[in-house]
Design a protein around this motif. Sequence first.
Motif, PDB file in Angstrom:
ATOM      1  N   PHE A 157       6.060  -0.246   5.141  1.00 42.84           N
ATOM      2  CA  PHE A 157       5.345  -0.326   3.871  1.00 42.84           C
ATOM      3  C   PHE A 157       4.080   0.534   3.911  1.00 42.84           C
ATOM      4  N   ALA A 158       3.325   0.447   4.993  1.00 48.68           N
ATOM      5  CA  ALA A 158       2.090   1.221   5.129  1.00 48.68           C
ATOM      6  C   ALA A 158       2.371   2.717   5.138  1.00 48.68           C
ATOM      7  N   ALA A 159       3.491   3.124   5.696  1.00 47.64           N
ATOM      8  CA  ALA A 159       3.829   4.547   5.780  1.00 47.64           C
ATOM      9  C   ALA A 159       4.041   5.165   4.400  1.00 47.64           C
ATOM     10  N   GLN A 160       4.432   4.386   3.423  1.00 48.34           N
ATOM     11  CA  GLN A 160       4.677   4.929   2.089  1.00 48.34           C
ATOM     12  C   GLN A 160       3.502   4.709   1.135  1.00 48.34           C
ATOM     13  N   ALA A 161       2.378   4.213   1.633  1.00 51.28           N
ATOM     14  CA  ALA A 161       1.210   3.955   0.789  1.00 51.28           C
ATOM     15  C   ALA A 161       0.596   5.253   0.278  1.00 51.28           C
ATOM     16  N   ASN A 162       0.020   5.208  -0.911  1.00 48.07           N
ATOM     17  CA  ASN A 162      -0.669   6.363  -1.479  1.00 48.07           C
ATOM     18  C   ASN A 162      -2.013   6.586  -0.805  1.00 48.07           C
ATOM     19  N   ALA A 163      -2.759   5.530  -0.592  1.00 45.22           N
ATOM     20  CA  ALA A 163      -4.089   5.642   0.023  1.00 45.22           C
ATOM     21  C   ALA A 163      -3.961   5.578   1.539  1.00 45.22           C
ATOM     22  N   THR A 164      -4.737   6.395   2.195  1.00 41.70           N
ATOM     23  CA  THR A 164      -4.736   6.440   3.655  1.00 41.70           C
ATOM     24  C   THR A 164      -6.112   6.031   4.166  1.00 41.70           C
ATOM     25  N   ALA A 165      -6.237   5.887   5.460  1.00 41.45           N
ATOM     26  CA  ALA A 165      -7.530   5.567   6.068  1.00 41.45           C
ATOM     27  C   ALA A 165      -8.548   6.659   5.750  1.00 41.45           C
ATOM     28  N   GLU A 166      -8.087   7.886   5.646  1.00 42.13           N
ATOM     29  CA  GLU A 166      -8.976   9.005   5.328  1.00 42.13           C
ATOM     30  C   GLU A 166      -9.577   8.835   3.934  1.00 42.13           C
ATOM     31  N   TRP A 167      -8.839   8.304   3.006  1.00 44.05           N
ATOM     32  CA  TRP A 167      -9.363   8.045   1.659  1.00 44.05           C
ATOM     33  C   TRP A 167     -10.526   7.061   1.726  1.00 44.05           C
ATOM     34  N   TYR A 168     -10.358   6.008   2.515  1.00 43.03           N
ATOM     35  CA  TYR A 168     -11.415   5.007   2.650  1.00 43.03           C
ATOM     36  C   TYR A 168     -12.664   5.631   3.267  1.00 43.03           C
ATOM     37  N   GLU A 169     -12.485   6.491   4.254  1.00 40.59           N
ATOM     38  CA  GLU A 169     -13.624   7.156   4.891  1.00 40.59           C
ATOM     39  C   GLU A 169     -14.351   8.058   3.892  1.00 40.59           C
ATOM     40  N   ARG A 170     -13.602   8.825   3.093  1.00 39.41           N
ATOM     41  CA  ARG A 170     -14.222   9.688   2.088  1.00 39.41           C
ATOM     42  C   ARG A 170     -14.935   8.864   1.030  1.00 39.41           C
ATOM     43  N   GLY A 171     -14.355   7.766   0.616  1.00 44.92           N
ATOM     44  CA  GLY A 171     -14.976   6.885  -0.362  1.00 44.92           C
ATOM     45  C   GLY A 171     -16.265   6.270   0.151  1.00 44.92           C
ATOM     46  N   ASP A 172     -16.280   5.891   1.416  1.00 49.48           N
ATOM     47  CA  ASP A 172     -17.496   5.344   2.022  1.00 49.48           C
ATOM     48  C   ASP A 172     -18.580   6.407   2.155  1.00 49.48           C
ATOM     49  N   ALA A 173     -18.186   7.628   2.474  1.00 49.51           N
ATOM     50  CA  ALA A 173     -19.150   8.704   2.693  1.00 49.51           C
ATOM     51  C   ALA A 173     -19.838   9.120   1.396  1.00 49.51           C
ATOM     52  N   ASP A 174     -19.090   9.210   0.297  1.00 54.16           N
ATOM     53  CA  ASP A 174     -19.658   9.632  -0.992  1.00 54.16           C
ATOM     54  C   ASP A 174     -18.806   9.049  -2.103  1.00 54.16           C
ATOM     55  N   ARG A 175     -19.178   7.858  -2.539  1.00 59.25           N
ATOM     56  CA  ARG A 175     -18.379   7.113  -3.508  1.00 59.25           C
ATOM     57  C   ARG A 175     -18.180   7.875  -4.814  1.00 59.25           C
ATOM     58  N   GLU A 176     -19.249   8.436  -5.363  1.00 58.89           N
ATOM     59  CA  GLU A 176     -19.121   9.117  -6.654  1.00 58.89           C
ATOM     60  C   GLU A 176     -18.258  10.367  -6.557  1.00 58.89           C
ATOM     61  N   ALA A 177     -18.407  11.141  -5.504  1.00 65.02           N
ATOM     62  CA  ALA A 177     -17.583  12.340  -5.341  1.00 65.02           C
ATOM     63  C   ALA A 177     -16.111  11.953  -5.180  1.00 65.02           C
TER      64      ALA A 177
END
Length: 75
Positions: A24-44
């Motif tokens: 299930f996780a392998a077919q997810a749209n969001a990845t751990a990298e998305w969470y890292e980018r969101g934490d780094a600069d939420r608005e961007a």
Amino acid sequence: MTEQSPGLSNLLTENRTFPPSAEFAAQANATAEWYERGDADREAFWAEQAERLTWDTKWSRVLDWSGAPFAKWFV
């Protein structure tokens, strides 16, 4: 005021977690990298996601906190 019964108070806390299967996780749209980018600069991050949509009128500001505690997104 009445006191809660012990049967109800134990329903107020839930600590179990249910991690997804690897398949299930392998077919997810969001990845751990998305969470890292969101934490780094939420608005961007959200500006980038909003660009994936079609807008009748494009927003000029991602997040407006001028009326705090109420926020406006994509104004």
